[in-house]
Enzyme design. Structure first.
Site, PDB file in Angstrom:
ATOM      1  N   LYS A  82       0.864  -1.195   0.000  1.00 48.71           N
ATOM      2  CA  LYS A  82       0.000   0.000   0.000  1.00 48.71           C
ATOM      3  C   LYS A  82       0.885   1.224   0.000  1.00 48.71           C
ATOM      4  O   LYS A  82       2.026   1.168   0.478  1.00 48.71           O
ATOM      5  CB  LYS A  82      -0.862   0.011   1.263  1.00 48.71           C
ATOM      6  CG  LYS A  82      -2.089   0.879   1.144  1.00 48.71           C
ATOM      7  CD  LYS A  82      -3.170   0.170   0.365  1.00 48.71           C
ATOM      8  CE  LYS A  82      -4.452   0.955   0.272  1.00 48.71           C
ATOM      9  NZ  LYS A  82      -5.531   0.130  -0.284  1.00 48.71           N
TER      10      LYS A  82
HETATM   11  P1  NAD Z   1     -12.871   7.845  -3.439  1.00 45.91           P
HETATM   12  O1  NAD Z   1     -11.834   8.876  -3.158  1.00 45.91           O
HETATM   13  O2  NAD Z   1     -13.328   7.616  -4.830  1.00 45.91           O
HETATM   14  O3  NAD Z   1     -14.190   8.195  -2.578  1.00 45.91           O
HETATM   15  C1  NAD Z   1     -14.174   8.406  -1.202  1.00 45.91           C
HETATM   16  C2  NAD Z   1     -15.529   8.946  -0.787  1.00 45.91           C
HETATM   17  O4  NAD Z   1     -15.574   9.052   0.643  1.00 45.91           O
HETATM   18  C3  NAD Z   1     -15.822  10.345  -1.334  1.00 45.91           C
HETATM   19  O5  NAD Z   1     -17.191  10.400  -1.706  1.00 45.91           O
HETATM   20  C4  NAD Z   1     -15.585  11.246  -0.122  1.00 45.91           C
HETATM   21  O6  NAD Z   1     -16.303  12.462  -0.173  1.00 45.91           O
HETATM   22  C5  NAD Z   1     -16.091  10.323   0.972  1.00 45.91           C
HETATM   23  N1  NAD Z   1     -15.656  10.708   2.308  1.00 45.91           N
HETATM   24  C6  NAD Z   1     -14.419  11.078   2.738  1.00 45.91           C
HETATM   25  N2  NAD Z   1     -14.461  11.372   4.039  1.00 45.91           N
HETATM   26  C7  NAD Z   1     -15.738  11.191   4.443  1.00 45.91           C
HETATM   27  C8  NAD Z   1     -16.424  11.344   5.673  1.00 45.91           C
HETATM   28  N3  NAD Z   1     -15.793  11.765   6.764  1.00 45.91           N
HETATM   29  N4  NAD Z   1     -17.762  11.045   5.716  1.00 45.91           N
HETATM   30  C9  NAD Z   1     -18.418  10.627   4.609  1.00 45.91           C
HETATM   31  N5  NAD Z   1     -17.815  10.462   3.421  1.00 45.91           N
HETATM   32  C10 NAD Z   1     -16.510  10.755   3.347  1.00 45.91           C
HETATM   33  O7  NAD Z   1     -12.350   6.503  -2.747  1.00 45.91           O
HETATM   34  P2  NAD Z   1     -12.770   5.000  -3.099  1.00 45.91           P
HETATM   35  O8  NAD Z   1     -11.829   4.467  -4.102  1.00 45.91           O
HETATM   36  O9  NAD Z   1     -14.245   4.933  -3.317  1.00 45.91           O
HETATM   37  O10 NAD Z   1     -12.393   4.268  -1.724  1.00 45.91           O
HETATM   38  C11 NAD Z   1     -13.276   4.290  -0.603  1.00 45.91           C
HETATM   39  C12 NAD Z   1     -12.827   3.243   0.399  1.00 45.91           C
HETATM   40  O11 NAD Z   1     -12.861   1.965  -0.214  1.00 45.91           O
HETATM   41  C13 NAD Z   1     -11.405   3.401   0.932  1.00 45.91           C
HETATM   42  O12 NAD Z   1     -11.369   2.933   2.263  1.00 45.91           O
HETATM   43  C14 NAD Z   1     -10.598   2.477   0.041  1.00 45.91           C
HETATM   44  O13 NAD Z   1      -9.419   2.063   0.667  1.00 45.91           O
HETATM   45  C15 NAD Z   1     -11.576   1.346  -0.119  1.00 45.91           C
HETATM   46  N6  NAD Z   1     -11.381   0.506  -1.296  1.00 45.91           N
HETATM   47  C16 NAD Z   1     -11.340   1.041  -2.554  1.00 45.91           C
HETATM   48  C17 NAD Z   1     -11.181   0.198  -3.649  1.00 45.91           C
HETATM   49  C18 NAD Z   1     -11.227   0.719  -5.057  1.00 45.91           C
HETATM   50  O14 NAD Z   1     -11.177  -0.107  -5.991  1.00 45.91           O
HETATM   51  N7  NAD Z   1     -11.337   2.014  -5.282  1.00 45.91           N
HETATM   52  C19 NAD Z   1     -11.018  -1.179  -3.456  1.00 45.91           C
HETATM   53  C20 NAD Z   1     -11.083  -1.709  -2.161  1.00 45.91           C
HETATM   54  C21 NAD Z   1     -11.276  -0.840  -1.090  1.00 45.91           C
END
Ligand code: NAD
Length: 409
Positions: A102
């Site tokens: 990571k």
């Molecule tokens: P992203 O940046 O596309 O979206 C994150 C979202 O969370 C945004 O809408 C943001 O406004 C919101 N957010 C941030 N702080 C917040 C808060 N305090 N309250 C409410 N909403 C809040 O990120 P993503 O890729 O969707 O990733 C989201 C989560 O999923 C992370 O924990 C990431 O590690 C995990 N994840 C992502 C993937 C992937 O393929 N993108 C895969 C596995 C896990």
């Protein structure tokens, strides 16, 4: 609770179930390599800003290390370490030939122009290029990064090593990305939920859902659960939250969020405080934003009877104990959100073979992986008479431990 402490407590619980010795336990919790680099950015206005970039490579017993790159102000070494180890366990749960890693840059991408993000990404790539690669460590998008970020990494890495689309996944399709990758984490959540609900005699359309986060994972989950007949009653992002007990019009909400870059102000529901999302009345809660949000303080407020962990490590072990006592079913992150890394694996396979699949094949293969992994996970939970998180760690641990032993010291 620190992210590493939470992950290590989950690991220790599984280690007792699987029965590993202290030396192997130490070996499996110590990262293979930790990289920290200074990044100096010339801002668009000519001023200089300094950032810190991290890459933690946790374990490579089962194959090259794999994991996202996050751009967020809260990126710090403890969390990157925990997330890197979670990737080792996640790739093992879904049986991909990878280890875990990571990385990230401690920055607020919303305060950086596209040109600044590109310069920062290129500099980060220059500083870590000799430690990553298609057979070494393969980054992917995470919070605050996307397909464009991956395109810049491919371009910069390829200057040093020749054309190498397989150095990252989650790329634009034009540069060797896989069809279906964008939706994969949300789609994997859907397939995981279908498996778990089917075992309980239920289906997606039986339930109401609240989703924290409306980025890649949250917005795809909303669209796919909505398409499958689920009623989404509340959604939040960092700037606002909206609820509608009769069900939000998700295509309209998505269009609104694309136009306004937030769900805040969506006219098809009632505004609510961002921090009220977790306690929303619903059947299924999908945390899909930050880690560490379900704690001993917030767990008692949760009204859902299921939690599908879209985010990485949204719940800590203290919260898990409360949720278990309250009979709330948790589909743990290292299984539930593994759809993203699974389709990343398909992308890497396609890059190596230079033979590209259509989207239907990607989705079919993803469903197969999530179903097979569900069967292995459920059987492990039955064997050890434990909850699904302990079972996921135990399953992963036994696979990583056996590869480690076979490779010898
Ligand atoms: P992203 O940046 O596309 O979206 C994150 C979202 O969370 C945004 O809408 C943001 O406004 C919101 N957010 C941030 N702080 C917040 C808060 N305090 N309250 C409410 N909403 C809040 O990120 P993503 O890729 O969707 O990733 C989201 C989560 O999923 C992370 O924990 C990431 O590690 C995990 N994840 C992502 C993937 C992937 O393929 N993108 C895969 C596995 C896990």
């Amino acid at each position: 609770m620190k992210a590493t402490e939470a992950t290590n407590r989950n690991f220790a619980r599984a280690a007792r179930l699987v029965g590993i010795d202290a030396a192997t336990e130490r070996q499996l919790t110590t990262p293979f390599r930790e990289i920290k680099v200074e990044l100096t950015l010339v801002r668009d206005d000519g001023s200089i800003a300094t950032f810190t970039g991290f890459r933690v490579q946790h374990d490579n017993a089962r194959g090259p290390m794999k994991g996202g790159i996050r751009y967020h102000p809260e990126v710090e070494p403890d969390e990157v370490n925990a997330l890197a180890s979670l990737m080792t366990w996640k790739t093992a749960v879904v049986n991909l030939p990878y280890g875990g890693g990571k990385g990230g840059i401690s920055c607020d991408p919303r305060q950086l122009s596209a040109a600044e993000q590109q310069r920062l990404t290129r500099q980060f790539t220059q500083k870590i290029h000799d430690c990553i690669g298609p057979q070494v460590d393969i980054p992917a998008p995470d919070m605050g990064t996307n397909a464009q970020t991956m395109a810049w990494i491919v371009d910069e890495y390829s200057k040093f090593h020749g054309w190498s689309p397989g150095v990252v996944t989650g790329k634009p399709v034009e540069l060797g990305g896989s069809l279906g990758r964008d939706a994969a984490t949300g789609r994997g959540l859907l397939y995981a939920a279908e498996c778990a609900f089917a075992d309980a005699g239920r289906k997606i359309s039986d339930f109401t859902y609240a989703i924290q986060g409306f980025g890649n994972v949250g917005s795809w989950a909303a669209r796919l659960f909505h398409e499958a007949g689920g009623k989404i009653v509340a959604v939040s992002d960092v700037d606002g939250a909206v609820r509608n007990p009769d069900g939000l019009d998700i295509p309209a909400l998505y269009a609104w969020s694309q136009q306004h870059r937030t769900v805040k102000g969506f006219p098809g529901g009632e505004a609510m405080p961002v921090d009220a999302l977790l306690g929303t009345r619903c059947d299924v809660l999908i945390p899909a934003a930050l880690g560490g949000v379900i704690t001993k303080t917030t767990a008692p407020e949760i009204q859902a009877s299921w939690i599908l962990e879209g985010a990485n490590h949204p719940s800590d072990p203290d919260a898990d104990e409360i949720l278990a006592r309250r009979g709330i079913h948790v589909l743990p992150d290292i299984y539930a959100n593994a759809g993203g890394v699974t389709v990343s694996y398909f992308e890497w396979v396609q890059n190596i073979q230079q033979f590209y699949w259509d989207e239907a094949r990607v989705n079919d293969e993803l469903r197969r992986v999530m179903q097979q992994s569900w069967t292995a996970l459920r059987d492990t939970a039955r064997k050890h008479a434990c909850d699904l998180r302990a079972a996921a760690f135990a399953l992963a641990l036994s696979r990583v431990m056996s590869a480690t032993r076979l490779r010898g010291v």
